[in-house]
Design a protein around this motif. Structure first.
Motif, short mmCIF file in Angstrom:
data_model
loop_
_atom_site.label_atom_id
_atom_site.label_comp_id
_atom_site.label_asym_id
_atom_site.label_seq_id
_atom_site.Cartn_x
_atom_site.Cartn_y
_atom_site.Cartn_z
N LEU A 6 0.84 -1.19 0.00
CA LEU A 6 0.00 0.00 0.00
C LEU A 6 0.87 1.24 0.00
O LEU A 6 1.87 1.31 0.70
CB LEU A 6 -0.89 0.02 1.25
CG LEU A 6 -1.85 1.18 1.39
CD1 LEU A 6 -2.90 1.14 0.27
CD2 LEU A 6 -2.54 1.12 2.73
N GLY A 7 0.47 2.22 -0.78
CA GLY A 7 1.18 3.47 -0.71
C GLY A 7 1.23 4.18 -2.04
O GLY A 7 0.86 3.62 -3.05
N PRO A 8 1.65 5.36 -2.05
CA PRO A 8 1.71 6.23 -0.88
C PRO A 8 0.36 6.89 -0.63
O PRO A 8 -0.44 7.06 -1.55
CB PRO A 8 2.76 7.26 -1.26
CG PRO A 8 2.67 7.35 -2.76
CD PRO A 8 2.27 5.96 -3.23
N ILE A 9 0.13 7.25 0.60
CA ILE A 9 -1.04 8.05 0.96
C ILE A 9 -0.50 9.43 1.33
O ILE A 9 0.41 9.54 2.14
CB ILE A 9 -1.83 7.42 2.12
CG1 ILE A 9 -2.53 6.17 1.61
CG2 ILE A 9 -2.81 8.42 2.71
CD1 ILE A 9 -3.38 5.48 2.64
N SER A 10 -1.06 10.44 0.72
CA SER A 10 -0.53 11.78 0.92
C SER A 10 -1.66 12.79 0.93
O SER A 10 -2.63 12.66 0.19
CB SER A 10 0.46 12.09 -0.20
OG SER A 10 0.99 13.37 -0.06
N VAL A 11 -1.50 13.79 1.78
CA VAL A 11 -2.46 14.88 1.87
C VAL A 11 -1.66 16.18 1.80
O VAL A 11 -0.64 16.31 2.48
CB VAL A 11 -3.27 14.81 3.18
CG1 VAL A 11 -4.21 15.99 3.31
CG2 VAL A 11 -4.04 13.49 3.27
N LEU A 12 -2.11 17.11 1.00
CA LEU A 12 -1.42 18.40 0.91
C LEU A 12 -1.27 19.02 2.29
O LEU A 12 -2.19 18.93 3.12
CB LEU A 12 -2.20 19.35 0.00
CG LEU A 12 -2.23 19.01 -1.49
CD1 LEU A 12 -3.22 19.90 -2.22
CD2 LEU A 12 -0.83 19.16 -2.08
N PRO A 13 -0.14 19.65 2.55
CA PRO A 13 0.10 20.22 3.88
C PRO A 13 -1.02 21.13 4.39
O PRO A 13 -1.38 21.08 5.56
CB PRO A 13 1.41 21.00 3.72
CG PRO A 13 2.11 20.30 2.61
CD PRO A 13 1.02 19.84 1.66
N GLU A 14 -1.60 21.93 3.51
CA GLU A 14 -2.65 22.84 3.96
C GLU A 14 -3.95 22.13 4.35
O GLU A 14 -4.85 22.73 4.93
CB GLU A 14 -2.93 23.94 2.92
CG GLU A 14 -3.40 23.42 1.59
CD GLU A 14 -2.28 23.20 0.57
OE1 GLU A 14 -2.59 23.21 -0.63
OE2 GLU A 14 -1.12 23.02 0.96
N HIS A 15 -4.05 20.83 4.04
CA HIS A 15 -5.24 20.05 4.39
C HIS A 15 -4.95 19.00 5.46
O HIS A 15 -5.85 18.25 5.84
CB HIS A 15 -5.82 19.39 3.14
CG HIS A 15 -6.28 20.37 2.12
ND1 HIS A 15 -7.40 21.17 2.28
CD2 HIS A 15 -5.75 20.71 0.92
CE1 HIS A 15 -7.55 21.95 1.22
NE2 HIS A 15 -6.56 21.70 0.38
N GLN A 16 -3.72 18.94 5.93
CA GLN A 16 -3.37 17.96 6.95
C GLN A 16 -3.97 18.34 8.30
O GLN A 16 -4.30 19.49 8.54
CB GLN A 16 -1.85 17.82 7.05
CG GLN A 16 -1.26 17.17 5.82
CD GLN A 16 0.25 17.11 5.84
OE1 GLN A 16 0.91 17.55 6.79
NE2 GLN A 16 0.83 16.56 4.78
N GLY A 17 -4.11 17.34 9.16
CA GLY A 17 -4.64 17.58 10.49
C GLY A 17 -6.16 17.60 10.55
O GLY A 17 -6.74 17.95 11.57
#
Length: 94
Positions: A6-17
């Motif tokens: 599995l991978g990669p899973i990524s979220v843009l920094p401005e949408h993280q958290g």
């Protein structure tokens, strides 16, 4: 047979958290379980993936990758003894 990478899973920094990455991960794992997968491996940050029960495991290895970032999740099956390979696309450098 029955094991997946599995991978990669990524979220843009401005949408993280906001839980987006966690929702993506839970959905991916549920789809694997529903398909009858025996387990899943990935290379990633243990701080993130351990919350989904991924752990390092001594019987599976991915060459040239530190054991602490090569993580395994089994779906109630024994973990095999093996050297893991991923599709060549996962080795892309550019």
């Amino acid at each position: 047979a029955g094991w997946f990478g599995l991978g990669p899973i990524s979220v843009l920094p401005e949408h993280q958290g906001r839980g987006i990455g966690s929702r993506l991960m839970r959905e991916a794992l549920q789809r694997l379980r529903d398909s009858g997968a025996r387990g899943c491996v990935l290379v990633g940050d243990p701080g993130f993936y351990q919350r989904f029960r991924f752990r390092s495991h001594t019987t599976l290895a991915y060459p040239d990758v530190p054991a602490e970032v090569f993580l395994v999740l089994t779906f109630a099956q024994a973990v095999p003894t093996a050297i893991v390979t991923f599709h060549p696309a996962f080795g892309a450098r550019e």
